[in-house]
Design a protein around this motif. Sequence first.
Motif, mmCIF file in Angstrom:
data_model
loop_
_atom_site.group_PDB
_atom_site.id
_atom_site.type_symbol
_atom_site.label_atom_id
_atom_site.label_comp_id
_atom_site.label_asym_id
_atom_site.label_seq_id
_atom_site.Cartn_x
_atom_site.Cartn_y
_atom_site.Cartn_z
ATOM 1 N N GLY A 187 45.313 35.774 49.368
ATOM 2 C CA GLY A 187 46.393 34.818 49.208
ATOM 3 C C GLY A 187 46.662 34.367 47.789
ATOM 4 N N LEU A 188 45.993 34.971 46.817
ATOM 5 C CA LEU A 188 46.223 34.578 45.428
ATOM 6 C C LEU A 188 47.418 35.327 44.860
ATOM 7 N N GLY A 189 48.148 34.666 43.990
ATOM 8 C CA GLY A 189 49.259 35.296 43.296
ATOM 9 C C GLY A 189 48.777 36.008 42.047
ATOM 10 N N THR A 190 49.633 36.855 41.498
ATOM 11 C CA THR A 190 49.214 37.647 40.332
ATOM 12 C C THR A 190 48.916 36.788 39.112
ATOM 13 N N SER A 191 49.604 35.662 38.956
ATOM 14 C CA SER A 191 49.298 34.809 37.800
ATOM 15 C C SER A 191 47.903 34.214 37.916
ATOM 16 N N THR A 192 47.516 33.823 39.116
ATOM 17 C CA THR A 192 46.165 33.310 39.332
ATOM 18 C C THR A 192 45.145 34.431 39.180
ATOM 19 N N ILE A 193 45.474 35.601 39.700
ATOM 20 C CA ILE A 193 44.561 36.739 39.602
ATOM 21 C C ILE A 193 44.287 37.087 38.144
ATOM 22 N N SER A 194 45.307 37.006 37.303
ATOM 23 C CA SER A 194 45.087 37.337 35.890
ATOM 24 C C SER A 194 44.086 36.384 35.252
ATOM 25 N N THR A 195 43.993 35.166 35.764
ATOM 26 C CA THR A 195 43.041 34.190 35.240
ATOM 27 C C THR A 195 41.637 34.432 35.775
ATOM 28 N N VAL A 196 41.526 34.726 37.069
ATOM 29 C CA VAL A 196 40.202 34.831 37.684
ATOM 30 C C VAL A 196 39.590 36.223 37.606
ATOM 31 N N LEU A 197 40.392 37.248 37.456
ATOM 32 C CA LEU A 197 39.898 38.624 37.477
ATOM 33 C C LEU A 197 38.765 38.886 36.471
ATOM 34 N N PRO A 198 38.877 38.402 35.234
ATOM 35 C CA PRO A 198 37.789 38.666 34.286
ATOM 36 C C PRO A 198 36.476 37.962 34.658
ATOM 37 N N CYS A 199 36.536 37.004 35.570
ATOM 38 C CA CYS A 199 35.347 36.222 35.937
ATOM 39 C C CYS A 199 34.785 36.614 37.296
ATOM 40 N N LEU A 200 35.087 37.815 37.759
ATOM 41 C CA LEU A 200 34.577 38.273 39.041
ATOM 42 C C LEU A 200 33.824 39.580 38.881
ATOM 43 N N ARG A 201 32.728 39.675 39.592
ATOM 44 C CA ARG A 201 31.943 40.903 39.631
ATOM 45 C C ARG A 201 31.962 41.404 41.071
ATOM 46 N N ASP A 202 32.119 42.698 41.229
ATOM 47 C CA ASP A 202 32.153 43.308 42.557
ATOM 48 C C ASP A 202 30.753 43.819 42.885
ATOM 49 N N THR A 203 30.156 43.285 43.967
ATOM 50 C CA THR A 203 28.818 43.709 44.370
ATOM 51 C C THR A 203 28.855 44.874 45.341
ATOM 52 N N GLY A 204 30.045 45.314 45.697
ATOM 53 C CA GLY A 204 30.198 46.386 46.666
ATOM 54 C C GLY A 204 30.675 45.874 48.006
ATOM 55 N N ASP A 205 30.195 44.697 48.398
ATOM 56 C CA ASP A 205 30.647 44.138 49.670
ATOM 57 C C ASP A 205 31.358 42.804 49.500
ATOM 58 N N ARG A 206 31.370 42.278 48.284
ATOM 59 C CA ARG A 206 32.101 41.033 48.026
ATOM 60 C C ARG A 206 32.305 40.823 46.530
ATOM 61 N N LEU A 207 33.237 39.924 46.215
ATOM 62 C CA LEU A 207 33.473 39.537 44.828
ATOM 63 C C LEU A 207 32.669 38.277 44.543
ATOM 64 N N VAL A 208 31.981 38.248 43.408
ATOM 65 C CA VAL A 208 31.115 37.129 43.053
ATOM 66 C C VAL A 208 31.609 36.522 41.738
ATOM 67 N N PRO A 209 31.853 35.189 41.719
ATOM 68 C CA PRO A 209 32.269 34.537 40.474
ATOM 69 C C PRO A 209 31.151 34.596 39.430
ATOM 70 N N THR A 210 31.536 34.847 38.187
ATOM 71 C CA THR A 210 30.557 34.897 37.093
ATOM 72 C C THR A 210 30.810 33.834 36.035
ATOM 73 N N CYS A 211 31.921 33.126 36.115
ATOM 74 C CA CYS A 211 32.243 32.070 35.147
ATOM 75 C C CYS A 211 32.105 30.721 35.844
#
Length: 129
Positions: free
Chosen positions: A56-80
């Motif tokens: 449900g996130l929009g692309t403007s929000t995604i551009s902010t959060v994308l650099p702060c996420l790590r993919d563990t294979g089964d989920r996205l984990v915040p890193t910031c």
Amino acid sequence: MRIGELSRRTDVAVYLLRYYEEQGLLHPQRGAGGYREYVEEDVAIVRRIRSLLAAGLGTSTISTVLPCLRDTGDRLVPTCSDLLADLHQERDRIAQVISDLQASMNALDDVIAAAPADVTRRALASLDM
């Protein structure tokens, strides 16, 4: 890899990949002749983008959060550390949209329930066609 291969590997249309680039979500290099050149990491990035859009996130929000996420294979984990507050805000926004839609649906249900019996019968008969 070129955009067509990225499209095939991610099952995302070429026009959407170009849109993600326009929104600053993808950053392909330009090869000879100006062709977009993607690397293996771009496959993972596109998958993260799709997951966030599905959440449900929009692309403007995604551009902010994308650099702060790590993919563990089964989920996205915040890193910031500051990302969680933004995600909670987005969750609250989505919850409000759901609440507003539920209220709209309830109001529509009230209108439907108020229909006279003959109107309801005709409407149901037309659905059986």
